[in-house]
Design a protein around this motif. Sequence first.
Motif, PDB file in Angstrom:
ATOM      1  N   MET A   1      16.672  -3.722  15.079  1.00  7.82           N
ATOM      2  CA  MET A   1      16.992  -2.604  15.932  1.00  7.82           C
ATOM      3  C   MET A   1      16.640  -2.902  17.391  1.00  7.82           C
ATOM      4  N   GLU A   2      16.156  -4.115  17.661  1.00  2.66           N
ATOM      5  CA  GLU A   2      15.760  -4.496  19.016  1.00  2.66           C
ATOM      6  C   GLU A   2      16.973  -4.613  19.918  1.00  2.66           C
ATOM      7  N   ARG A   3      16.859  -4.015  21.112  1.00  3.57           N
ATOM      8  CA  ARG A   3      17.949  -4.044  22.077  1.00  3.57           C
ATOM      9  C   ARG A   3      17.406  -4.457  23.433  1.00  3.57           C
ATOM     10  N   GLU A   4      18.327  -4.856  24.303  1.00  2.34           N
ATOM     11  CA  GLU A   4      17.957  -5.118  25.694  1.00  2.34           C
ATOM     12  C   GLU A   4      17.836  -3.785  26.421  1.00  2.34           C
ATOM     13  N   LEU A   5      17.037  -3.771  27.482  1.00  4.90           N
ATOM     14  CA  LEU A   5      16.915  -2.545  28.272  1.00  4.90           C
ATOM     15  C   LEU A   5      18.255  -2.228  28.928  1.00  4.90           C
ATOM     16  N   PRO A   6      18.718  -0.983  28.834  1.00 12.55           N
ATOM     17  CA  PRO A   6      20.000  -0.636  29.465  1.00 12.55           C
ATOM     18  C   PRO A   6      19.901  -0.699  30.981  1.00 12.55           C
ATOM     19  N   THR A   7      21.020  -0.928  31.637  1.00 15.40           N
ATOM     20  CA  THR A   7      21.012  -1.020  33.094  1.00 15.40           C
ATOM     21  C   THR A   7      20.990   0.354  33.760  1.00 15.40           C
ATOM     22  N   GLY A   8      21.469   1.361  33.081  1.00 15.17           N
ATOM     23  CA  GLY A   8      21.506   2.710  33.651  1.00 15.17           C
ATOM     24  C   GLY A   8      20.382   3.564  33.109  1.00 15.17           C
ATOM     25  N   PHE A   9      19.838   4.399  33.984  1.00 10.16           N
ATOM     26  CA  PHE A   9      18.741   5.271  33.572  1.00 10.16           C
ATOM     27  C   PHE A   9      19.188   6.287  32.524  1.00 10.16           C
ATOM     28  N   VAL A  10      20.356   6.878  32.697  1.00  9.87           N
ATOM     29  CA  VAL A  10      20.806   7.928  31.778  1.00  9.87           C
ATOM     30  C   VAL A  10      20.969   7.354  30.375  1.00  9.87           C
ATOM     31  N   ASP A  11      21.465   6.113  30.259  1.00  4.58           N
ATOM     32  CA  ASP A  11      21.585   5.477  28.942  1.00  4.58           C
ATOM     33  C   ASP A  11      20.212   5.322  28.292  1.00  4.58           C
ATOM     34  N   PHE A  12      19.225   4.944  29.094  1.00  6.73           N
ATOM     35  CA  PHE A  12      17.862   4.816  28.579  1.00  6.73           C
ATOM     36  C   PHE A  12      17.332   6.172  28.136  1.00  6.73           C
ATOM     37  N   ASN A  22      21.965  14.095  31.160  1.00  5.28           N
ATOM     38  CA  ASN A  22      23.173  14.119  31.999  1.00  5.28           C
ATOM     39  C   ASN A  22      23.239  15.374  32.855  1.00  5.28           C
ATOM     40  N   HIS A  23      22.554  16.430  32.442  1.00  7.10           N
ATOM     41  CA  HIS A  23      22.650  17.717  33.113  1.00  7.10           C
ATOM     42  C   HIS A  23      21.533  17.964  34.119  1.00  7.10           C
ATOM     43  N   TRP A  24      20.585  17.030  34.251  1.00  5.14           N
ATOM     44  CA  TRP A  24      19.516  17.203  35.235  1.00  5.14           C
ATOM     45  C   TRP A  24      20.116  17.170  36.630  1.00  5.14           C
ATOM     46  N   SER A  25      19.341  17.585  37.620  1.00  9.39           N
ATOM     47  CA  SER A  25      19.857  17.621  38.994  1.00  9.39           C
ATOM     48  C   SER A  25      20.197  16.210  39.479  1.00  9.39           C
ATOM     49  N   LYS A  26      21.150  16.140  40.362  1.00 12.21           N
ATOM     50  CA  LYS A  26      21.616  14.851  40.876  1.00 12.21           C
ATOM     51  C   LYS A  26      20.475  14.101  41.579  1.00 12.21           C
ATOM     52  N   ALA A  27      19.662  14.834  42.349  1.00 11.55           N
ATOM     53  CA  ALA A  27      18.547  14.204  43.060  1.00 11.55           C
ATOM     54  C   ALA A  27      17.529  13.610  42.080  1.00 11.55           C
ATOM     55  N   SER A  28      17.273  14.318  40.983  1.00 10.18           N
ATOM     56  CA  SER A  28      16.332  13.804  39.981  1.00 10.18           C
ATOM     57  C   SER A  28      16.877  12.556  39.315  1.00 10.18           C
ATOM     58  N   ILE A  29      18.145  12.585  38.955  1.00 14.83           N
ATOM     59  CA  ILE A  29      18.738  11.411  38.297  1.00 14.83           C
ATOM     60  C   ILE A  29      18.721  10.212  39.242  1.00 14.83           C
ATOM     61  N   GLU A  30      19.004  10.432  40.527  1.00 16.53           N
ATOM     62  CA  GLU A  30      18.974   9.322  41.484  1.00 16.53           C
ATOM     63  C   GLU A  30      17.561   8.771  41.649  1.00 16.53           C
ATOM     64  N   SER A  31      16.573   9.649  41.674  1.00 20.88           N
ATOM     65  CA  SER A  31      15.183   9.206  41.780  1.00 20.88           C
ATOM     66  C   SER A  31      14.780   8.398  40.551  1.00 20.88           C
ATOM     67  N   PHE A  32      15.144   8.900  39.372  1.00 22.04           N
ATOM     68  CA  PHE A  32      14.845   8.172  38.140  1.00 22.04           C
ATOM     69  C   PHE A  32      15.589   6.836  38.106  1.00 22.04           C
TER      70      PHE A  32
END
Length: 163
Positions: A1-12, A22-32
Amino acid sequence: MERELPTGFVDFAVSTGFLAANHWSKASIESFQRSWEEILVQKNNGQAVMLPIFSLLYRMNIEDDAFLVHENFEGASRLRSVHDQSIRILELYPQISEGTNTPKEPARRPVQIGLGLTSSYKHKNINRLSVKLDEHTVAKPKAYRHILYTAGWSVRGAFDEEY
């Protein structure tokens, strides 16, 4: 079940059980996303990233709690508790604990003056009474600090258990 770390935060975030990421504020997602990119750079440099990921996980839970309060989201926003999320991250991405932690600052060397000479200055303690007074130097008067008796206080009864 081992995977590589995803490149996108939302995928992680979705892989660790955050359904509403996906529904969090845009500023929060960009910060993350910026924090996630820093973690990926650290991982590519061979450093251990387990602590930064768990720090990010903590921030994600705080953001998710705030999201639930403000957005009136219907249903569950995350599948797992924080403990279960931590275990899930270690199961999905066991390689995050690999790597080395570099020391924050290098070991200190002795101070050297130019051309590699070492300082020969030795700090000496100077006794107040050994200082010579001249016409330009005035000594401060020495305060009398010895107190045998303080007004309003008596030794009588202070150390007896009867009072």
